[in-house]
Structure formats: structure tokens, C-alpha cells
Design a protein around this motif. Structure first.
Motif: not given
Length: 286
Positions: A1, A5, A33-35, A37-42
Motif C-alpha cells: 500500500m 494507491q 481497477s487492477n490497482q 484489486k492489488m490493494l484488496e489482495d494486499e
């Protein structure tokens, strides 16, 4: 994060649509959208629920939105503080001033500030107290020099000593040349020149003394009030410090003995906003 972001995330929160947020951020929708998704995954948590018309935040999303605003605000403040340090107290201080504050320029404190920080530039915005409060809230000035009364609940305030109102007049209007102090009731049936900022305060005070004033000139500037009186057009009623702001060579001065008419100059700034090092030093000399 990272901060980027978080800025992306807040743009989506504010726009409530990824498409609108991407447009605002000048980027394509898929990378945004990809950013996210990466934030939610982290974080291992869902931040958004996608509805038919707009995006809704989950409980985790609401919490992150609140923290993101704090983190970004702190980052911005830190950046400005470091810029202040790098500049060595040079730069521009944006001030808002009411017309009746002009005599503050004659104080030892302001001259001392100029001597100590000769490379600081001033950007001055003139206006009445309410206009300056609006400029403060918009972030267009850093400090406002205003006059009581005003709603101080949203601001940090540093006050100057209280001062009385005065009546200033040419000799032909002076009904009691021997008097340096007068009561409010003595202004009854006199042609008064007043600054609109104090209209309601004066009307309330006059009403409390059971008379309606004869106002021959109502204006928007303390300097105009003094100039009209100096031209022999009536009796100026203004704060004591306004007396020297305009030509007053023809005027006699009388202090109005009425506590309800005492006012104070105040330097004000929003409670929740970073104050530059330049501004902090200015306030020490105020």
C-alpha cells in the motif's frame, strides 16, 4: 500500500464509479481497477461492493477511506514543512486583512518580523471579516486578520488588546469641544457615518439607549468612514485604530464610553490545517 494507491482509492470513493474516477485521474479504467484489486489482495479484505449504478464501500472500505485522508493530509503537511526547511524561511505568506487593521503595520512586532525575515514576500487580500473567513475556508489565504465579533469555533485565534469605538468629527460638528469621552446617548440626532460591518452592533446599542440613529452614510470600508468625516460630511463612528488609516487632519476625536462597542483584532487560521513555519513566526510577532 502506497500513497499513490490511496489517492486512487479516494478518487473512487468520491466519484463512486471507477470510470468517473479514472477520467478524473487521467488514466484508463483497467489499470485503476487492477490497482484496487492489488490493494484488496494486499489487505485481504473487500473494499467495494459494485452496485447497479455506483460503488458502495464495505465497512473495511469506510475505515480505509477515513485513514487514507489522514495519511495523505499528513504526507502533504510533511512535504510543506520540508519545503519550509529547505527554503530557509523565504517564500510567500498569504494574509487576509480587514480595512480597520491597517494600523497593525505600525506595530513594533511587524517591523521586527520584517527585519528578521527580509526574504518573506506578502500576498495581501483585503475584505471584510466574513469575506476573509470564506477565503480561509477555501485555502486561499493562510492567516486572516479580522475583527470581532465573529464565530471563532472553527479557528485558532490570537487576539490583540480590546479597543473602543470613537466618534471623529470636524469642529463644526463638535457639540462639546472640552470633552474627550462621550456616552452613546450623545450621538442621538447627530449625522453618523458608519462602516456596514458594525451596523447591527451599533443599532443594537443605540436601541438599548432608546434612540434611533441618524445615519447619513453607510459604507463598506473603515477608511471611507474616516475620509467622509474629514470632509465635514458627518460624524464617523469606527474602531479607535481606524482613525489613522485615512486623512484625518480636520478631525477631533472622542472615545465612546460603551463596553458593548469594544472590539479586538484577531489573527485566525483553521484548526485542522497545517500552518507554515513562516506563518508561525508571523504569529509570534502579531
Amino acid at each position: 500500500m502506497d500513497l499513490k494507491q490511496l489517492r486512487y482509492f479516494l478518487a473512487i470513493v468520491e466519484e463512486r464509479q471507477i470510470t468517473a474516477a479514472a477520467r478524473r485521474l487521467h488514466m484508463a479504467q483497467p489499470p485503476l481497477s487492477n490497482q484496487m484489486k492489488m490493494l484488496e489482495d494486499e489487505l485481504g479484505m473487500q473494499l467495494f461492493r459494485r452496485g447497479p449504478h455506483h460503488i458502495e464501500l464495505t465497512d473495511a472500505g469506510h475505515m480505509l477511506a477515513e485513514r487514507a485522508e489522514e495519511l495523505l493530509s499528513m504526507a502533504d503537511r510533511t512535504k510543506r514543512e520540508l519545503q519550509d526547511l529547505r527554503q530557509g524561511l523565504s517564500g510567500t505568506l498569504s494574509l487576509g486583512t480587514v480595512s480597520s487593521s491597517g494600523n497593525i503595520l505600525q506595530t513594533k512586532g511587524i517591523h521586527s518580523f520584517r527585519e528578521k525575515f527580509p526574504h518573506v514576500r506578502f500576498e495581501i487580500h483585503d475584505g471584510n471579516t466574513y469575506q476573509l473567513i470564506n477565503l480561509l475556508e477555501k485555502g486561499l489565504i493562510e492567516i486572516g486578520i479580522v475583527r470581532t465579533p465573529f464565530n471563532a469555533s472553527r479557528f485558532n485565534c490570537k487576539y490583540r488588546p480590546p479597543e473602543p469605538m470613537i466618534a471623529a468629527m470636524t469642529p463644526e460638528f463638535d457639540w462639546a469641544p472640552e470633552k474627550k469621552e462621550i456616552g452613546v446617548a450623545e450621538l442621538a440626532a447627530k449625522p453618523l457615518i458608519i462602516y456596514r460591518r458594525f451596523e447591527q452592533i451599533l443599532l443594537d446599542t443605540f436601541a438599548a439607549h432608546d434612540f434611533s440613529p441618524e445615519i447619513c452614510c453607510l459604507n463598506d470600508d473603515a477608511r471611507t468612514t474616516i475620509l467622509w468625516a474629514n470632509a465635514g460630511l458627518g460624524i464617523a463612528v469606527a474602531p479607535f485604530s481606524a482613525f489613522t488609516l485615512a486623512a484625518h487632519d480636520n478631525l477631533r476625536l472622542k472615545t465612546i464610553q460603551e463596553k458593548s462597542l469594544y472590539t479586538r483584532l484577531a489573527a485566525i487560521w483553521p484548526r485542522d490545517r497545517y500552518l507554515s513555519v513562516i506563518a508561525q513566526n508571523f504569529l509570534e510577532h502579531f
